[in-house]
Design a protein around this motif. Structure first.
Motif, mmCIF file in Angstrom:
data_model
loop_
_atom_site.group_PDB
_atom_site.id
_atom_site.type_symbol
_atom_site.label_atom_id
_atom_site.label_comp_id
_atom_site.label_asym_id
_atom_site.label_seq_id
_atom_site.Cartn_x
_atom_site.Cartn_y
_atom_site.Cartn_z
ATOM 1 N N ARG A 1 5.342 -3.111 6.380
ATOM 2 C CA ARG A 1 4.664 -1.873 6.777
ATOM 3 C C ARG A 1 5.127 -0.685 5.938
ATOM 4 N N THR B 1 0.937 -9.689 12.562
ATOM 5 C CA THR B 1 1.044 -9.901 11.121
ATOM 6 C C THR B 1 -0.313 -10.229 10.512
ATOM 7 N N TYR C 1 4.590 -9.782 4.547
ATOM 8 C CA TYR C 1 3.748 -10.205 5.669
ATOM 9 C C TYR C 1 3.593 -11.728 5.701
ATOM 10 N N ASP D 1 3.599 -1.072 2.595
ATOM 11 C CA ASP D 1 2.177 -0.800 2.797
ATOM 12 C C ASP D 1 1.917 0.708 2.794
ATOM 13 N N SER D 2 2.745 1.458 3.529
ATOM 14 C CA SER D 2 2.548 2.901 3.654
ATOM 15 C C SER D 2 2.769 3.634 2.342
ATOM 16 N N ASN E 1 -3.138 -9.101 11.516
ATOM 17 C CA ASN E 1 -3.808 -7.800 11.440
ATOM 18 C C ASN E 1 -3.324 -7.010 10.225
ATOM 19 N N ASN E 2 -2.002 -7.030 9.975
ATOM 20 C CA ASN E 2 -1.445 -6.279 8.848
ATOM 21 C C ASN E 2 -1.882 -6.860 7.513
ATOM 22 N N ASN F 1 -10.124 -2.145 13.652
ATOM 23 C CA ASN F 1 -10.031 -2.549 12.246
ATOM 24 C C ASN F 1 -11.248 -3.367 11.801
ATOM 25 N N ASN G 1 8.216 -7.998 8.752
ATOM 26 C CA ASN G 1 6.980 -7.275 9.067
ATOM 27 C C ASN G 1 7.183 -5.771 8.942
#
Length: 786
Positions: free
Chosen positions: A449, A483, A464, A452-453, A485-486, A526, A445
């Motif tokens: 991230r 996860t 994920y 993702d960034s 949510n991500n 979100n 996870n």
């Protein structure tokens, strides 16, 4: 003055004057404006000034200059390249051995001659590397240098080069290793290889390029811990006795021996990532060294040069004192200090005290020194690394992420993110084949991230999904909600709002079931962004108000800053700039207070939009601050947004060339990371540049691409704006009926979602056409326009 000096020298029997300007090859490589480098600015742009002195003059220069430019166009005399020694031939080996014999009793030092030949082969003919290898072998040798000493010296040299090799260097190094040459067209990609001396050039009779010593046709990246880990550790010394430490860490024995033998100046680097371990090692050395140790912990509040602080401490120390310098990483992140460059250009001052100097550094900073201050690194007398076991690494890594706040990734710079990715990937590789665990799911996870960034959404989604599968299998409900949510964010950014909403609803249900108020607030926030993207501002605002209440109740400042920012965007879209500005100012203060750099960049960008709408010149200043932050932390989505918005400032000023350049940069980033919503907006803005220049055909093509994207992802707000602009193009082409039909579609959308700016523009348009405003659009229907 030069003429007078030449005449005086000739009167004294000299033929002429030769001026040698040494040390310029150590110049720091920097990218300046217009993509010019510090190298080209000094040696090429100012070549006329450099050749102006009326005497013979010799300049040393970085080898990358002669590779990237045809220096004969600027300097009439030949550019010489100091050749490497052809170590593979007997005469080359003999030259290197003869050089060593001027300083060492070679036959007495090495147990056998083959060991010396092995070091020569590993040096690649580089005298610098050969001396490093011999010195490293001497550090561990008891009486004579044996095979184990040679092996350790070679391993250390390989590690040194490993620190300098970036991932994108690997294919370039492979090409050099196969072709034995560099491209003849001055390809800029190879400049870094030359600057860091990762490739060497041979000119003894034939030209031959070779990959630097220690490098293989492959590159292994070792797992490392970085400075964030050390910041989380306490200063408590672990309960270990000194003798146990020397057994546990053989490197400590080598460091102790090197310091005992050092007479006068010596520069040593110690890689140690945790403060507790460093305290243990220092305590052990203090107990087993007869010489006193002077300790210099660096303080960000003290802006005096490090070498000057050191000399002040040594003024009262004994002649045989050893200097230990700690906490260089605290200065590294200061914006205006440039501490690595300071080490490089002030390197000579460290030797003036004539004392051994030991820098205790986290591994990431040691890598920075090798890359950004290679000449300072070359002065080292020894390098010693102290690492943790795999279970300790995993535990420390996991506790690091669990202990920092939710916005940890937003606080990292681009280089720090890249290092974390390397570290996590190596730890996960070591866990391959082991049973599913909470730790493994968390690492996946975290890795997601980071990807993702950086806008690498496909890689993030893969991480994920793997994490989600593990968390569902082991029953980790809290981790599962995180996860889910991500994953939703990836689908959101790709424009698949329906899938994103399904994942968020699953996450919200779990968080409410387990009583996770912080997670519930995040998920409500979100969910609001999905409804906002679909133009349902009322529903979006209700979710945001629920989220804000939760954040304030539990004291979650990070999420409060994000929620205030998001609420402001609802009021901005509805044209209420006063309320939007108040929310943004609250958000900015919170994000600056907690050090949320990525969030600060987002809020600065949104502030600029408010000032731009009000016609205030402060808009560009806020955007430039936002762009700098986004680039520093590697926020590609934010960078694309900032570039796009900066273009709009120049567009409004009529500077279409500059605006177009910013938009093209923005479009490239948004296409690279798969940001469909951002791509549609940038295509729309590109069309406006060509529209203003009268190139309606090109403008219409960009608008049609933007419309297709907006309709494909359900971005009704941008669809409305795009339709309005398409109508304008048809009107310019005297296609009035088609223009009016398209504008009417835009009006229907703007009215449905209450898009304030679009309604304002449509009201003005109706009046410009001789009608009463929005009421005229309301009276129309598609049938009346055919």
């Amino acid at each position: 003055m030069l003429l007078a000096a030449r005449l005086q020298l000739q009167d004294n029997g000299f033929v002429d004057l030769v001026v040698i300007v040494d040390g310029l090859e150590k110049m720091r490589h920097r990218i300046l404006k217009d993509n010019e480098s510090s190298y080209s600015d000094f040696f090429i742009t100012h070549a006329e000034q450099l050749t102006a002195p009326d005497c013979h003059i010799v300049y040393t220069m970085p080898i990358a200059v002669s590779f990237s430019f045809n220096t004969s166009d600027f300097y009439t005399d030949r550019t010489f390249v100091l050749p490497m020694v052809k170590y593979q031939k007997p005469e080359g080996q003999a030259q290197l051995i003869a050089l060593l014999q001027k300083r060492l009793q070679v036959d007495r030092l090495f147990a056998n001659r083959q060991l010396l030949v092995d070091l020569i082969n590993m040096s690649g003919g580089s005298i610098r590397d050969l001396f490093h290898l011999v010195r490293a072998a001497c550090e561990t040798a008891e009486n004579t240098i044996k095979q184990a000493d040679v092996d350790r010296a070679v391993r250390n040299l390989v590690k040194d080069y490993d620190r300098m090799v970036q991932k994108d260097f690997v294919p370039l190094l492979n090409e050099v290793d196969i072709d034995r040459r560099l491209p003849t067209d001055g390809d800029k990609k190879y400049e870094s290889l030359l600057r860091l001396r990762l490739v060497h050039e041979y000119e003894n009779g034939e030209q031959l390029g070779r990959v630097a010593s220690g490098l293989k046709p492959y590159w292994l990246v070792t797992g490392r811990l970085y400075q964030i880990a050390r910041n989380l550790c306490t200063n408590k010394v672990m309960n270990s006795t000194a003798p146990d430490l020397f057994s546990q860490h053989p490197e400590l024995k080598h460091l102790r021996r090197a310091l005992q033998l050092c007479k006068g100046f010596g520069l040593y680097f110690v890689s140690c990532n945790t403060v507790p371990l460093r305290h243990e090692l220092v305590a052990a050395l203090k107990a087993h060294l007869a010489t006193p140790i002077v300790e210099l912990p660096l303080n960000p509040e003290n802006d005096i040069f490090i070498d000057a602080q050191m000399m002040a401490l040594l003024a009262a120390a004994s002649a045989d004192a050893i200097v230990f310098i700690y906490d260089l990483e605290k200065l590294y992140h200061l914006k205006d200090r440039h501490v690595i460059q300071e080490l490089n250009w002030r390197r000579e001052f460290y030797g003036r005290g004539n004392h051994p100097v030991v820098f205790w550094l986290p591994d990431f900073l040691l890598t920075e020194i090798f890359n950004e201050a290679p000449d300072f690194a070359d002065w080292r007398s020894g390098l010693y690394e102290f690492t943790l076991s795999q279970p300790e690494q995993l535990s420390l890594m996991h506790s690091t992420w669990e202990s920092v706040n939710e916005n940890f990734v937003g606080q990292l710079s681009l280089s720090e993110k890249q290092r974390w990715i390397v570290n996590l990937e190596n730890l996960l590789a070591e866990l391959a084949g082991q049973e599913a665990s909470k730790t493994k799911a968390s690492l996946l996870n975290h890795l997601g991230r980071l990807y993702d960034s950086l806008g690498k959404y496909d890689q993030a989604l893969t991480c994920y999904r793997q994490s989600l599968k593990i968390r569902q299998d082991i029953g980790d409900k809290e981790g599962e909600s995180v996860t889910l949510n991500n994953i939703s964010f990836i689908y959101h950014i790709k424009g698949d709002y329906g899938t994103a909403l399904r994942y968020l609803e699953q996450s919200l249900k779990i968080r409410q079931d387990i009583g996770d108020k912080e997670g519930e607030g995040t998920t409500l926030n979100n969910i609001s962004q999905i409804h906002k993207a679909q133009g349902d501002y009322g529903t979006a605002l209700r979710y945001l108000e629920q989220s804000l209440q939760i954040c304030q109740d539990i004291g979650d400042k990070s999420q409060e800053g994000a929620t205030l920012n998001n609420i402001s965007q609802i009021y901005h879209a509805q044209g209420d700039y006063g309320i939007a500005l108040r929310y943004l100012e609250q958000s900015l203060k919170i994000r600056q207070d907690i050090g949320d750099k990525q969030g600060e960049g987002v809020t600065l960008n949104n502030l600029s939009l408010i000032y731009r709408a009000k016609g205030d010149n402060a808009a560009l200043r806020y955007l430039e601050q936002s762009l700098k932050i986004c680039q520093d932390v590697g926020d590609k989505q934010g960078e694309g947004t900032a570039l796009n918005n900066i273009s709009q400032i120049y567009d409004a000023q009529g500077d279409y060339g500059v605006a177009l350049r910013y938009l093209e940069l923005s479009l490239k980033i948004r296409q690279d990371i798969g940001d469909k919503q951002g791509e549609g907006a940038t295509l729309n803005n590109l069309s406006q540049i060509y529209d203003a220049q009268g190139d309606y055909g090109t403008a219409l093509r960009y608008l049609e691409q933007s419309l297709q994207i907006s309709q494909g992802i359900g971005d009704v707000a941008n669809e409305c704006v795009t339709l309005f602009n398409i109508g304008h193009i048809h009107w310019q082409n005297n296609e009035q009926q088609q223009a009016l039909s398209i504008w009417l579609k835009a009006y229907r959308i703007a009215k449905q979602i209450d898009l304030a700016q679009a309604l304002k523009n449509l009201d003005k348009l109706a009046k410009d056409l001789g009608h009463e405003g929005l009421a005229w659009w309301e009276s129309l229907n598609p049938g009346t326009l055919t």
